[in-house]
Design an enzyme around this catalytic site. Structure first.
Site, mmCIF file in Angstrom:
data_model
loop_
_atom_site.group_PDB
_atom_site.id
_atom_site.type_symbol
_atom_site.label_atom_id
_atom_site.label_comp_id
_atom_site.label_asym_id
_atom_site.label_seq_id
_atom_site.Cartn_x
_atom_site.Cartn_y
_atom_site.Cartn_z
ATOM 1 N N GLU A 274 0.853 -1.189 0.000
ATOM 2 C CA GLU A 274 0.000 0.000 0.000
ATOM 3 C C GLU A 274 0.885 1.233 0.000
ATOM 4 O O GLU A 274 2.094 1.140 0.214
ATOM 5 C CB GLU A 274 -0.952 -0.013 1.202
ATOM 6 C CG GLU A 274 -2.156 -0.904 0.960
ATOM 7 C CD GLU A 274 -3.162 -0.932 2.090
ATOM 8 O OE1 GLU A 274 -4.321 -1.237 1.810
ATOM 9 O OE2 GLU A 274 -2.804 -0.683 3.254
ATOM 10 N N HIS B 87 -11.572 10.048 7.060
ATOM 11 C CA HIS B 87 -11.389 8.591 7.143
ATOM 12 C C HIS B 87 -10.877 8.126 8.499
ATOM 13 O O HIS B 87 -11.330 7.117 9.034
ATOM 14 C CB HIS B 87 -10.401 8.188 6.047
ATOM 15 C CG HIS B 87 -10.102 6.736 5.965
ATOM 16 N ND1 HIS B 87 -11.071 5.809 5.657
ATOM 17 C CD2 HIS B 87 -8.947 6.039 6.154
ATOM 18 C CE1 HIS B 87 -10.529 4.591 5.653
ATOM 19 N NE2 HIS B 87 -9.243 4.701 5.963
ATOM 20 N N HIS C 265 -9.147 10.264 3.320
ATOM 21 C CA HIS C 265 -8.750 9.242 2.343
ATOM 22 C C HIS C 265 -8.982 9.801 0.943
ATOM 23 O O HIS C 265 -9.999 10.437 0.699
ATOM 24 C CB HIS C 265 -9.585 7.972 2.559
ATOM 25 C CG HIS C 265 -8.996 6.749 1.922
ATOM 26 N ND1 HIS C 265 -8.965 6.585 0.556
ATOM 27 C CD2 HIS C 265 -8.415 5.651 2.453
ATOM 28 C CE1 HIS C 265 -8.385 5.419 0.278
ATOM 29 N NE2 HIS C 265 -8.030 4.831 1.418
ATOM 30 N N ARG D 47 -1.209 8.969 9.144
ATOM 31 C CA ARG D 47 -1.118 7.522 9.369
ATOM 32 C C ARG D 47 -0.750 6.769 8.091
ATOM 33 O O ARG D 47 -1.289 7.033 7.021
ATOM 34 C CB ARG D 47 -2.462 6.985 9.878
ATOM 35 C CG ARG D 47 -2.469 5.488 10.090
ATOM 36 C CD ARG D 47 -3.799 5.052 10.624
ATOM 37 N NE ARG D 47 -4.850 5.295 9.671
ATOM 38 C CZ ARG D 47 -5.410 4.366 8.908
ATOM 39 N NH1 ARG D 47 -5.002 3.111 8.993
ATOM 40 N NH2 ARG D 47 -6.371 4.674 8.079
ATOM 41 N N ARG E 38 -0.625 9.383 1.895
ATOM 42 C CA ARG E 38 -2.063 9.602 1.728
ATOM 43 C C ARG E 38 -2.455 11.075 1.677
ATOM 44 O O ARG E 38 -3.306 11.470 0.885
ATOM 45 C CB ARG E 38 -2.770 8.901 2.889
ATOM 46 C CG ARG E 38 -4.212 8.707 2.660
ATOM 47 C CD ARG E 38 -4.806 7.832 3.741
ATOM 48 N NE ARG E 38 -4.671 6.429 3.409
ATOM 49 C CZ ARG E 38 -5.165 5.449 4.164
ATOM 50 N NH1 ARG E 38 -5.792 5.741 5.275
ATOM 51 N NH2 ARG E 38 -5.035 4.194 3.807
HETATM 52 P P1 FAD Z 1 -14.113 0.906 16.010
HETATM 53 O O1 FAD Z 1 -13.880 -0.262 15.168
HETATM 54 O O2 FAD Z 1 -14.665 2.102 15.367
HETATM 55 O O3 FAD Z 1 -15.096 0.472 17.195
HETATM 56 C C1 FAD Z 1 -15.644 1.426 18.071
HETATM 57 C C2 FAD Z 1 -16.701 0.741 18.920
HETATM 58 O O4 FAD Z 1 -17.102 1.598 19.975
HETATM 59 C C3 FAD Z 1 -17.986 0.408 18.171
HETATM 60 O O5 FAD Z 1 -18.402 -0.862 18.592
HETATM 61 C C4 FAD Z 1 -18.971 1.467 18.646
HETATM 62 O O6 FAD Z 1 -20.306 1.045 18.575
HETATM 63 C C5 FAD Z 1 -18.507 1.625 20.088
HETATM 64 N N1 FAD Z 1 -18.858 2.886 20.730
HETATM 65 C C6 FAD Z 1 -18.558 4.144 20.346
HETATM 66 N N2 FAD Z 1 -19.041 5.041 21.232
HETATM 67 C C7 FAD Z 1 -19.652 4.345 22.205
HETATM 68 C C8 FAD Z 1 -20.354 4.695 23.385
HETATM 69 N N3 FAD Z 1 -20.566 5.954 23.741
HETATM 70 N N4 FAD Z 1 -20.870 3.712 24.155
HETATM 71 C C9 FAD Z 1 -20.718 2.406 23.797
HETATM 72 N N5 FAD Z 1 -20.078 2.011 22.677
HETATM 73 C C10 FAD Z 1 -19.547 2.971 21.906
HETATM 74 N N6 FAD Z 1 -7.324 0.493 9.042
HETATM 75 C C11 FAD Z 1 -6.381 -0.401 8.699
HETATM 76 O O7 FAD Z 1 -5.412 -0.587 9.441
HETATM 77 N N7 FAD Z 1 -6.509 -1.111 7.549
HETATM 78 C C12 FAD Z 1 -7.552 -0.954 6.696
HETATM 79 O O8 FAD Z 1 -7.632 -1.626 5.671
HETATM 80 C C13 FAD Z 1 -8.544 0.007 7.031
HETATM 81 N N8 FAD Z 1 -9.589 0.221 6.199
HETATM 82 C C14 FAD Z 1 -10.595 1.049 6.617
HETATM 83 C C15 FAD Z 1 -11.730 1.171 5.816
HETATM 84 C C16 FAD Z 1 -12.788 1.939 6.254
HETATM 85 C C17 FAD Z 1 -14.008 2.080 5.387
HETATM 86 C C18 FAD Z 1 -12.707 2.609 7.501
HETATM 87 C C19 FAD Z 1 -13.856 3.432 7.995
HETATM 88 C C20 FAD Z 1 -11.575 2.506 8.280
HETATM 89 C C21 FAD Z 1 -10.514 1.721 7.845
HETATM 90 N N9 FAD Z 1 -9.360 1.580 8.620
HETATM 91 C C22 FAD Z 1 -8.402 0.694 8.250
HETATM 92 C C23 FAD Z 1 -9.268 2.186 9.948
HETATM 93 C C24 FAD Z 1 -9.628 1.123 10.986
HETATM 94 O O9 FAD Z 1 -10.666 0.330 10.501
HETATM 95 C C25 FAD Z 1 -10.058 1.741 12.290
HETATM 96 O O10 FAD Z 1 -9.155 2.728 12.687
HETATM 97 C C26 FAD Z 1 -10.113 0.686 13.373
HETATM 98 O O11 FAD Z 1 -10.900 -0.386 12.941
HETATM 99 C C27 FAD Z 1 -10.655 1.273 14.657
HETATM 100 O O12 FAD Z 1 -10.944 0.232 15.532
HETATM 101 P P2 FAD Z 1 -11.426 0.536 16.995
HETATM 102 O O13 FAD Z 1 -11.680 -0.773 17.631
HETATM 103 O O14 FAD Z 1 -10.528 1.491 17.645
HETATM 104 O O15 FAD Z 1 -12.813 1.340 16.783
HETATM 105 C C1 SIN Z 2 -7.691 1.311 2.473
HETATM 106 O O1 SIN Z 2 -7.965 0.125 2.293
HETATM 107 O O2 SIN Z 2 -7.402 2.123 1.597
HETATM 108 C C2 SIN Z 2 -7.721 1.819 3.853
HETATM 109 C C3 SIN Z 2 -6.516 1.389 4.538
HETATM 110 C C4 SIN Z 2 -6.349 2.159 5.783
HETATM 111 O O3 SIN Z 2 -7.112 3.082 6.051
HETATM 112 O O4 SIN Z 2 -5.419 1.824 6.504
#
Ligand code: FAD
Ligand code: SIN
Length: 539
Positions: A120, A346, A238, A381, A285
């Site tokens: 990537e 993003h 993004h 990032r 990015r």
């Molecule tokens: P999240 O996965 O967002 O989980 C947050 C949780 O907290 C959820 O369950 C939500 O319901 C809960 N929550 C929030 N507020 C409250 C509250 N007040 N009370 C109770 N529950 C609450 N990163 C990569 O490294 N590789 C990738 O390929 C990639 N692709 C991506 C593609 C997309 C479309 C997106 C949006 C992001 C992508 N990212 C990627 C970024 C990555 O997915 C996220 O940064 C990461 O998954 C965040 O994980 P997390 O567990 O911190 O939060």
């Molecule tokens: C992507 O698949 O382009 C997202 C990857 C990332 O946000 O890390």
């Protein structure tokens, strides 16, 4: 009000929260049990939509090394990544990825059953593991959710939002107040350990790849409680979200499509990235995002295009089954047609300041995943580092909790008592309001004035408009629905981002100031905390 107690409470069921629950349950002595809370259903989160993959610096991948990953991460971080953090996360990648495999997570493999790595933007080696082609987040989450549900000693509350944490006068967190929208009831949960894993803030913006729940709740909750926030001005946009509006967000066209050879082109099919960076489509990015934004502005159009037609059709369909399917739903055959794309909010590099054990500045309050600022990402990032950070920090917090004796509090002080009394008091009558309308206005302000390009004028305008919106919103603290609580949190986080962006008088990584185009010589973090109701910077 209902009362309960647990040895540890984890808020959020994305990959950070789920893996922290599994590791804590596996390793920590929990006499009063473990509770996992989510405001949605288990697994609904940003994590579920992750496409491209997860960085894995595996010992057996001879074309890669932690040194190379550390170098790439620091380079992308634009002078703000913390070397210790980057090293820690990179060096723990091998063992954590192998542990994920034990929890049933499957990554894509070749015909000889070897893991397949992809490339990537701004990575100098093929080190990204993916699953289900372009459904990495969903596949990891599915396995972790299954495992969490199988562990009967992990209690789960769904459709329950954390609204405030309970902090005593000694700056110690002793529990959390949660709200269940279905029953319209509050509950006080006492615990010596609260772990915020509440994800990002994409929903603050009109165009975002983030789903509905990414409203920055954990950040607002921690800020209200007095925790220190770091680098709040750094929002990552993004470059390639599908330029077709969905219900609440825009579908992502993964960077991995460019990694496999797709080119950015204008409406005439002319490639333009060479004008902006020698690495063209695989430049960092923030550079690709600003290039797309600039091309759109110069040509007065709403999108540019991604041309993936030179990639072998079978490979495209196999590697990106969900992207192909989604585009086809909109009449776009990615093996023949250009894909209309535009930038969208993003990822949030800023957040609750933590150390490598996930500790915040409030004792007993931890933060992991996207809501935390560990110092890994700096100002920008590197793709696919987020999922890695989620799992390494989840592992690390659980590892630290092993060394603690987790006792629920025997006594509460006046601070905590008055907070509980406030939520217990149901004498105030609140009228229904249209939160959607407020949300749209805020998202528009953030996109227009605190977006990809900012300057003093736009930021001052945003601050004024957000203050107005805050005055108009007829809730101060207590709300009628989860959505109202989310909006209050969005107002808080938006203001923090706008004020921090105003304060940083330079351009660095994803923070681009039209009135200060160059970075300062020395990169410094911005730290912000709430003192006596006022916003103040900590040097
Ligand atoms: P999240 O996965 O967002 O989980 C947050 C949780 O907290 C959820 O369950 C939500 O319901 C809960 N929550 C929030 N507020 C409250 C509250 N007040 N009370 C109770 N529950 C609450 N990163 C990569 O490294 N590789 C990738 O390929 C990639 N692709 C991506 C593609 C997309 C479309 C997106 C949006 C992001 C992508 N990212 C990627 C970024 C990555 O997915 C996220 O940064 C990461 O998954 C965040 O994980 P997390 O567990 O911190 O939060
Ligand atoms: C992507 O698949 O382009 C997202 C990857 C990332 O946000 O890390």
């Amino acid at each position: 009000m209902k009362y309960s107690k647990y040895s540890t409470v984890i808020i959020g069921s994305g990959i950070a929260g789920l893996y922290a629950a599994l590791k804590t349950n596996q390793q920590v002595n929990l006499p009063e049990g473990l509770l996992l809370i989510t405001k949605s259903v288990l697994g609904e989160s940003n994590s579920r939509y992750a496409q491209g993959g997860m960085v894995a610096v595996l010992k057996e991948n001879k074309s890669d090394s932690t040194l190379s990953h550390i170098t790439d991460t620091i380079k992308a971080g634009a002078g703000l990544s913390e070397l210790n953090t980057v090293k820690f996360i990179s060096e723990n990648s091998d063992s954590v990825v192998k542990d994920l495999l034990k929890f049933g997570v499957e990554f894509d493999r070749d015909e000889n059953n070897n893991l397949t790595f992809t490339l990537e933007a701004a990575h100098s080696a093929k080190r990204i593991l993916h699953s289900g082609g372009d459904a990495t987040g969903k596949m990891i989450e599915k396995a972790l959710c299954k495992s969490v549900r199988e562990h009967k000693n992990i209690d789960i509350y769904e459709k329950t939002a954390a609204v405030d944490i309970l902090v005593n006068s000694k700056n110690e967190c002793k529990g959390v107040i949660v709200f269940n929208e279905e029953t319209q009831s509050y509950e006080t949960i006492y615990s010596p350990v609260i772990i915020l894993a509440t994800g990002g803030v994409g929903q603050l913006y009109k165009y975002t790849t983030n789903p509905k729940g990414a409203t920055g709740d954990g950040i607002a909750i921690a800020y209200r409680a007095g925790a220190v926030m770091r680098d709040m001005e750094f929002v990552q946009f993004h470059p390639t979200a599908l330029a077709i509006d969905g219900d609440e967000n825009r579908f992502l066209i993964s960077e991995a499509v460019r990694g496999e050879g797709a080119k950015l082109v204008n409406a005439d099919g002319i490639e333009f990235m060479a004008k902006y960076h020698e690495k063209k489509e695989l430049a960092p990015r923030d550079i690709v995002t600003r290039a797309n934004f600039n091309e759109m502005a110069e040509n007065h159009v709403d999108n540019v295009y991604l041309n993936a037609t030179a990639i072998d059709k079978n490979k495209l369909m196999k590697r990106f089954p969900n992207i192909s399917k989604k585009c086809l739903e909109h009449g776009i055959d990615i093996s023949k047609d250009f894909i209309p794309v535009a930038p969208a909010a993003h990822y949030f590099m800023g957040g609750i300041k933590t150390n490598l054990r996930g500790e915040t500045s409030i004792k007993g309050l931890f933060a992991i995943g996207e809501t935390a600022s560990t110092g890994l990402h700096g100002g920008n990032r590197l793709a696919s580092n987020s999922l890695l950070e989620c799992v390494v920090c989840a592992y690390s917090v659980a590892n630290y909790l092993k060394s603690l004796e987790l006792k629920t509090p025997k006594q509460i002080d006046e601070n905590i008592k008055s907070e509980i009394d406030y939520y217990e008091d149901d004498s105030s009558v609140l009228e229904e309001i249209d939160v959607q309308d407020f949300k749209k206005k805020l998202q528009e302000i953030m996109w227009e004035d605190v977006g990809i390009l900012r300057d003093e004028k736009s930021l001052l305008t945003a601050i004024e408009k957000i203050s107005e919106l805050k005055k108009e919103f007829p809730r101060d603290k207590k709300c009628l629905s989860c959505e109202e609580y989310e909006f209050l949190n969005m107002l808080t986080v938006s203001m923090l981002i706008a004020k921090s962006a105003l304060e940083r008088k330079e351009s660095r990584g994803a923070h681009y100031r039209l009135d200060y185009l160059k970075p300062d010589e020395k990169g410094i973090h911005s730290l912000v905390t709430k003192k006596e109701g006022e916003f103040s910077f900590v040097k």
